[in-house]
Enzyme design. Structure first.
Site, PDB file in Angstrom:
ATOM      1  N   ASP A 192       0.855  -1.188   0.000  1.00 34.59           N
ATOM      2  CA  ASP A 192       0.000   0.000   0.000  1.00 34.59           C
ATOM      3  C   ASP A 192       0.893   1.242   0.000  1.00 34.59           C
ATOM      4  O   ASP A 192       1.893   1.300   0.734  1.00 34.59           O
ATOM      5  CB  ASP A 192      -0.914   0.011   1.222  1.00 34.59           C
ATOM      6  N   ILE A 193       0.543   2.221  -0.836  1.00 38.38           N
ATOM      7  CA  ILE A 193       1.313   3.464  -0.913  1.00 38.38           C
ATOM      8  C   ILE A 193       0.912   4.359   0.256  1.00 38.38           C
ATOM      9  O   ILE A 193      -0.269   4.685   0.423  1.00 38.38           O
ATOM     10  CB  ILE A 193       1.060   4.194  -2.241  1.00 38.38           C
ATOM     11  N   GLU A 227      -4.830   2.076  -4.361  1.00 38.38           N
ATOM     12  CA  GLU A 227      -3.377   2.195  -4.279  1.00 38.38           C
ATOM     13  C   GLU A 227      -2.761   0.938  -3.692  1.00 38.38           C
ATOM     14  O   GLU A 227      -1.648   0.954  -3.176  1.00 38.38           O
ATOM     15  CB  GLU A 227      -2.977   3.420  -3.442  1.00 38.38           C
TER      16      GLU A 227
END
Length: 352
Positions: free
Chosen positions: A216-217, A258
């Site tokens: 996950d960003i 994301e």
């Protein structure tokens, strides 16, 4: 790559093969009896009897879902062989050779574009030689004109069959790409992940391992809010390229906004942790150019290892729990699921 649409092609070929094999089982048996009883052509009758038995065998395997591509290939070449024997033994006046024009269509339907092309070429050469031999002993016909027209007709049907199968193949691949790929980043999608996992669990052996990484960003929502979704899309594309350079395109899946998933086959949990840390460092060291701004981004990663009996949702949930821990613990780090086997299995039963 997700082969969902290849399965559709497989279903189509299976249906064609089922119909042909059933038809030839009955027809070959009838012809074998006819040639044995009424025409005393014992060798031809034997070949047709074998064809009937083999066709029945193929049909049974199809219904059981246990036939192989190799068996279909052997079946197609045996059809070529038995047709050649029939052409050689039967009088030319019966016109059996005319049926050879159906060969390109049948072979392409059974074998696909590559093997269909080879088998059709072999059939053409064999038939040309056999028919030429038969006509050379018969002065009633103009052999050159007849052979020319027969070959021209055969090649015309061959070209049409090849063009049709080629266009169908390319269309199928295009649909396959659209079905299995994320439209923005070009990475594989959740459907492709589900198909990959299904194939892994069906075909794995006792020694094969699989680890799933959920990436996950960090603070990605702020990028969208501050710079807009166009910039956010560019960041997603750039990050997917960074990840795929390390793990390979076939192992990268976009499963959320994301959020990405990485599959690592034949890697234990410690090797997966090392790769996860490498991904974090690669993204953390990269400079994202956004207009006049340079952005530094980080990843949080959760990892879980497959164990016998797991389903995909189990592993994704456990990896997502570790991802949450990584974010709670300060982000830009890797957390692995070290749940004991008994607890892991208990969690599976709770989720059922």
């Amino acid at each position: 790559m997700d082969d969902r649409l290849h399965t559709q092609s497989h279903t189509f070929r299976t249906s064609v093969l089922s119909g042909i094999s059933l038809f030839l089982t009955i027809l070959a048996l009838f012809l074998a009896i006819f040639h044995f009883v009424y025409q005393n052509e014992y060798w031809l009758a034997l070949g047709e009897c074998i064809l009937s038995i083999y066709s029945g065998f193929i049909y049974t395997k199809i219904k059981q879902g246990r036939y192989s591509r190799t068996s279909v290939l052997y079946y197609a070449y045996y059809l070529i062989f038995i047709f050649g024997i029939g052409n050689y033994l039967e009088p030319i006046s019966q016109g059996l050779f005319v049926w050879s024009c159906f060969a390109p269509i049948t072979l392409y339907l059974l074998l696909g574009i590559r093997h269909g092309m080879y088998a059709t070429g072999v059939f053409l050469i064999a038939q040309f030689i056999l028919v030429a031999i038969k006509f050379s002993h018969n002065q009633t016909y103009d052999i050159l004109s007849l052979m020319f027209n027969l070959t021209l007709c055969y090649c015309g049907i061959w070209v049409i069959s090849h063009l049709y199968e080629s266009n169908r193949y390319h269309t199928e691949n295009s649909l396959l790409y659209l079905a299995s790929r994320d439209s923005l980043t070009g990475t594989h999608n959740r459907l492709s992940l589900a198909t990959f996992f299904s194939h892994f669990t069906q075909k794995k052996n006792d020694k094969e391992q699989l680890c799933l990484l959920i990436l996950d960003i960090d603070f990605f929502k702020q990028i969208n809010d501050q710079f807009g979704h166009d910039v956010g899309d560019k960041v997603l594309i750039e990050i997917s390229l960074l990840i795929s350079r390390i793990v390979g395109d076939n192992n990268l899946f976009r499963i959320g906004g994301e959020e990405f998933c990485v599959t690592l086959c034949d890697k234990d949990i410690n090797e997966a942790r090392h790769i996860g840390e490498k991904l974090c460092n690669s993204v953390g060291d990269h400079i994202f150019n956004v207009g006049n701004n340079n952005l530094h981004l980080t990843l949080s990663i959760g990892i879980c290892q497959y164990r016998d009996g797991d389903n995909l949702s189990d592993i994704l949930k456990l990896a997502d729990i570790e991802l949450y821990k990584a974010k709670q613990n300060g982000r830009n780090q890797v957390k692995i699921c070290q749940m004991p086997y008994e607890i892991h299995q208990e969690k599976q039963s709770d989720s059922v």
